[in-house]
Design a protein around this motif. Structure first.
Motif, PDB file in Angstrom:
ATOM      1  N   LEU A  99       0.827  -1.201   0.000  1.00 29.40           N
ATOM      2  CA  LEU A  99       0.000   0.000   0.000  1.00 29.40           C
ATOM      3  C   LEU A  99       0.864   1.255   0.000  1.00 29.40           C
ATOM      4  O   LEU A  99       0.487   2.279  -0.552  1.00 29.40           O
ATOM      5  N   SER A 100       2.063   1.157   0.567  1.00 29.27           N
ATOM      6  CA  SER A 100       2.962   2.312   0.595  1.00 29.27           C
ATOM      7  C   SER A 100       3.449   2.701  -0.801  1.00 29.27           C
ATOM      8  O   SER A 100       3.966   3.797  -0.983  1.00 29.27           O
ATOM      9  N   ASP A 101       3.265   1.833  -1.809  1.00 24.90           N
ATOM     10  CA  ASP A 101       3.582   2.201  -3.191  1.00 24.90           C
ATOM     11  C   ASP A 101       2.630   3.279  -3.703  1.00 24.90           C
ATOM     12  O   ASP A 101       2.967   4.028  -4.611  1.00 24.90           O
ATOM     13  N   ILE A 102       1.443   3.347  -3.134  1.00 25.24           N
ATOM     14  CA  ILE A 102       0.416   4.295  -3.559  1.00 25.24           C
ATOM     15  C   ILE A 102       0.236   5.411  -2.544  1.00 25.24           C
ATOM     16  O   ILE A 102       0.157   6.584  -2.896  1.00 25.24           O
ATOM     17  N   VAL A 103       0.134   5.036  -1.288  1.00 22.72           N
ATOM     18  CA  VAL A 103      -0.167   5.988  -0.215  1.00 22.72           C
ATOM     19  C   VAL A 103       1.122   6.434   0.445  1.00 22.72           C
ATOM     20  O   VAL A 103       1.827   5.619   1.041  1.00 22.72           O
ATOM     21  N   ASN A 104       1.419   7.700   0.324  1.00 24.30           N
ATOM     22  CA  ASN A 104       2.614   8.246   0.964  1.00 24.30           C
ATOM     23  C   ASN A 104       2.244   8.750   2.341  1.00 24.30           C
ATOM     24  O   ASN A 104       1.497   9.706   2.477  1.00 24.30           O
ATOM     25  N   GLY A 105       2.726   8.090   3.340  1.00 25.85           N
ATOM     26  CA  GLY A 105       2.441   8.488   4.705  1.00 25.85           C
ATOM     27  C   GLY A 105       2.959   7.453   5.676  1.00 25.85           C
ATOM     28  O   GLY A 105       3.143   6.289   5.316  1.00 25.85           O
ATOM     29  N   ASP A 106       3.217   7.885   6.880  1.00 27.50           N
ATOM     30  CA  ASP A 106       3.688   6.960   7.908  1.00 27.50           C
ATOM     31  C   ASP A 106       2.603   5.942   8.219  1.00 27.50           C
ATOM     32  O   ASP A 106       1.426   6.261   8.297  1.00 27.50           O
ATOM     33  N   GLY A 107       3.012   4.705   8.396  1.00 29.61           N
ATOM     34  CA  GLY A 107       2.078   3.680   8.846  1.00 29.61           C
ATOM     35  C   GLY A 107       1.332   2.964   7.748  1.00 29.61           C
ATOM     36  O   GLY A 107       0.378   2.254   8.020  1.00 29.61           O
ATOM     37  N   PHE A 108       1.743   3.119   6.491  1.00 29.06           N
ATOM     38  CA  PHE A 108       1.052   2.429   5.401  1.00 29.06           C
ATOM     39  C   PHE A 108       1.942   1.401   4.717  1.00 29.06           C
ATOM     40  O   PHE A 108       1.747   1.064   3.563  1.00 29.06           O
ATOM     41  N   ASP A 109       2.940   0.890   5.436  1.00 26.27           N
ATOM     42  CA  ASP A 109       3.797  -0.167   4.916  1.00 26.27           C
ATOM     43  C   ASP A 109       3.093  -1.496   5.154  1.00 26.27           C
ATOM     44  O   ASP A 109       3.478  -2.285   6.019  1.00 26.27           O
ATOM     45  N   LEU A 110       2.052  -1.728   4.376  1.00 27.96           N
ATOM     46  CA  LEU A 110       1.170  -2.870   4.536  1.00 27.96           C
ATOM     47  C   LEU A 110       1.004  -3.573   3.202  1.00 27.96           C
ATOM     48  O   LEU A 110       0.998  -2.924   2.155  1.00 27.96           O
ATOM     49  N   THR A 111       0.833  -4.877   3.227  1.00 23.21           N
ATOM     50  CA  THR A 111       0.578  -5.640   2.011  1.00 23.21           C
ATOM     51  C   THR A 111      -0.921  -5.858   1.873  1.00 23.21           C
ATOM     52  O   THR A 111      -1.585  -6.291   2.813  1.00 23.21           O
ATOM     53  N   ILE A 112      -1.457  -5.553   0.699  1.00 22.78           N
ATOM     54  CA  ILE A 112      -2.896  -5.700   0.452  1.00 22.78           C
ATOM     55  C   ILE A 112      -3.245  -7.183   0.353  1.00 22.78           C
ATOM     56  O   ILE A 112      -2.630  -7.924  -0.408  1.00 22.78           O
ATOM     57  N   GLN A 113      -4.252  -7.593   1.136  1.00 20.60           N
ATOM     58  CA  GLN A 113      -4.703  -8.986   1.163  1.00 20.60           C
ATOM     59  C   GLN A 113      -6.088  -9.174   0.543  1.00 20.60           C
ATOM     60  O   GLN A 113      -6.439 -10.272   0.143  1.00 20.60           O
ATOM     61  N   GLY A 114      -6.899  -8.106   0.500  1.00 19.23           N
ATOM     62  CA  GLY A 114      -8.245  -8.229  -0.043  1.00 19.23           C
ATOM     63  C   GLY A 114      -9.022  -6.940   0.114  1.00 19.23           C
ATOM     64  O   GLY A 114      -8.525  -5.964   0.692  1.00 19.23           O
ATOM     65  N   PHE A 115     -10.254  -6.948  -0.393  1.00 12.93           N
ATOM     66  CA  PHE A 115     -11.110  -5.759  -0.383  1.00 12.93           C
ATOM     67  C   PHE A 115     -12.516  -6.146   0.064  1.00 12.93           C
ATOM     68  O   PHE A 115     -13.029  -7.196  -0.325  1.00 12.93           O
ATOM     69  N   ILE A 116     -13.139  -5.281   0.876  1.00 10.30           N
ATOM     70  CA  ILE A 116     -14.503  -5.494   1.341  1.00 10.30           C
ATOM     71  C   ILE A 116     -15.258  -4.175   1.172  1.00 10.30           C
ATOM     72  O   ILE A 116     -14.789  -3.113   1.602  1.00 10.30           O
ATOM     73  N   ASN A 117     -16.438  -4.225   0.541  1.00  2.00           N
ATOM     74  CA  ASN A 117     -17.279  -3.031   0.445  1.00  2.00           C
ATOM     75  C   ASN A 117     -17.882  -2.736   1.809  1.00  2.00           C
ATOM     76  O   ASN A 117     -18.251  -3.647   2.546  1.00  2.00           O
ATOM     77  N   SER A 118     -17.977  -1.451   2.133  1.00  3.05           N
ATOM     78  CA  SER A 118     -18.634  -1.050   3.376  1.00  3.05           C
ATOM     79  C   SER A 118     -19.464   0.198   3.088  1.00  3.05           C
ATOM     80  O   SER A 118     -19.364   0.785   2.013  1.00  3.05           O
ATOM     81  N   GLU A 119     -20.274   0.586   4.042  1.00  9.17           N
ATOM     82  CA  GLU A 119     -21.109   1.780   3.882  1.00  9.17           C
ATOM     83  C   GLU A 119     -20.272   3.041   3.719  1.00  9.17           C
ATOM     84  O   GLU A 119     -20.681   3.986   3.070  1.00  9.17           O
ATOM     85  N   ASN A 120     -19.090   3.062   4.299  1.00  9.82           N
ATOM     86  CA  ASN A 120     -18.248   4.254   4.292  1.00  9.82           C
ATOM     87  C   ASN A 120     -17.214   4.263   3.176  1.00  9.82           C
ATOM     88  O   ASN A 120     -16.491   5.248   3.023  1.00  9.82           O
ATOM     89  N   GLY A 121     -17.090   3.187   2.422  1.00  7.92           N
ATOM     90  CA  GLY A 121     -16.093   3.107   1.369  1.00  7.92           C
ATOM     91  C   GLY A 121     -15.662   1.669   1.175  1.00  7.92           C
ATOM     92  O   GLY A 121     -16.459   0.750   1.264  1.00  7.92           O
ATOM     93  N   ILE A 122     -14.388   1.490   0.934  1.00  2.00           N
ATOM     94  CA  ILE A 122     -13.829   0.152   0.747  1.00  2.00           C
ATOM     95  C   ILE A 122     -12.832  -0.117   1.869  1.00  2.00           C
ATOM     96  O   ILE A 122     -11.950   0.704   2.133  1.00  2.00           O
TER      97      ILE A 122
END
Length: 105
Positions: A55-78
C-alpha cells in the motif's frame, strides 16, 4: 492516533486512506465508475490497487507499509484488508555485508 493519508488522482479526485486499529485501511472517495476484479480495484484516474501490492507504493504516509490482502465493500467506502510485516533488523543485515557489496561494485 489514526493514520490518515490522501491520494490525488490524475482527474483531481481525492481518496482518503485511514488505517484502522486492526491494520485494515478504510478507503473513502468516489467509487461510481470503479472497476473491480478478483484481485484488484481500479478507480478512474487511479489509484489502481491489487492484492499482494504494498500500500505504501500508492499511499505516501507513515504507517502504510502494509501488504494488500483483499477488499470489502462497506457503507463508508472500501475496507482494504492488509497484512502488516514488521521488518526485523536481522532481515537487513546482509545489506551491511561489505563482501557482498564489494562483489557487486
Amino acid at each position: 492516533m489514526k493514520r490518515v493519508a490522501e491520494y490525488l488522482n490524475r482527474y483531481g479526485d481525492t481518496y482518503r486512506f485511514t488505517r484502522q486499529k486492526d491494520d485494515s485501511v478504510l478507503m473513502e472517495g468516489d467509487f461510481d465508475y470503479m472497476r473491480a476484479g478478483g484481485d484488484f480495484i481500479d478507480t478512474p484516474g487511479g489509484p489502481f490497487l491489487k492484492i499482494g501490492q504494498q500500500l505504501s507504493d500508492i499511499v505516501n504516509g507513515d504507517g502504510f507499509d502494509l501488504t494488500i490482502q483483499g477488499f470489502i465493500n462497506s457503507e463508508n467506502g472500501i475496507v482494504i484488508q492488509t497484512n502488516f510485516r514488521d521488518i526485523e533488523q536481522d532481515d537487513l543485515n546482509h545489506l551491511m555485508d561489505s563482501d557482498v557489496i564489494e562483489d557487486i561494485i
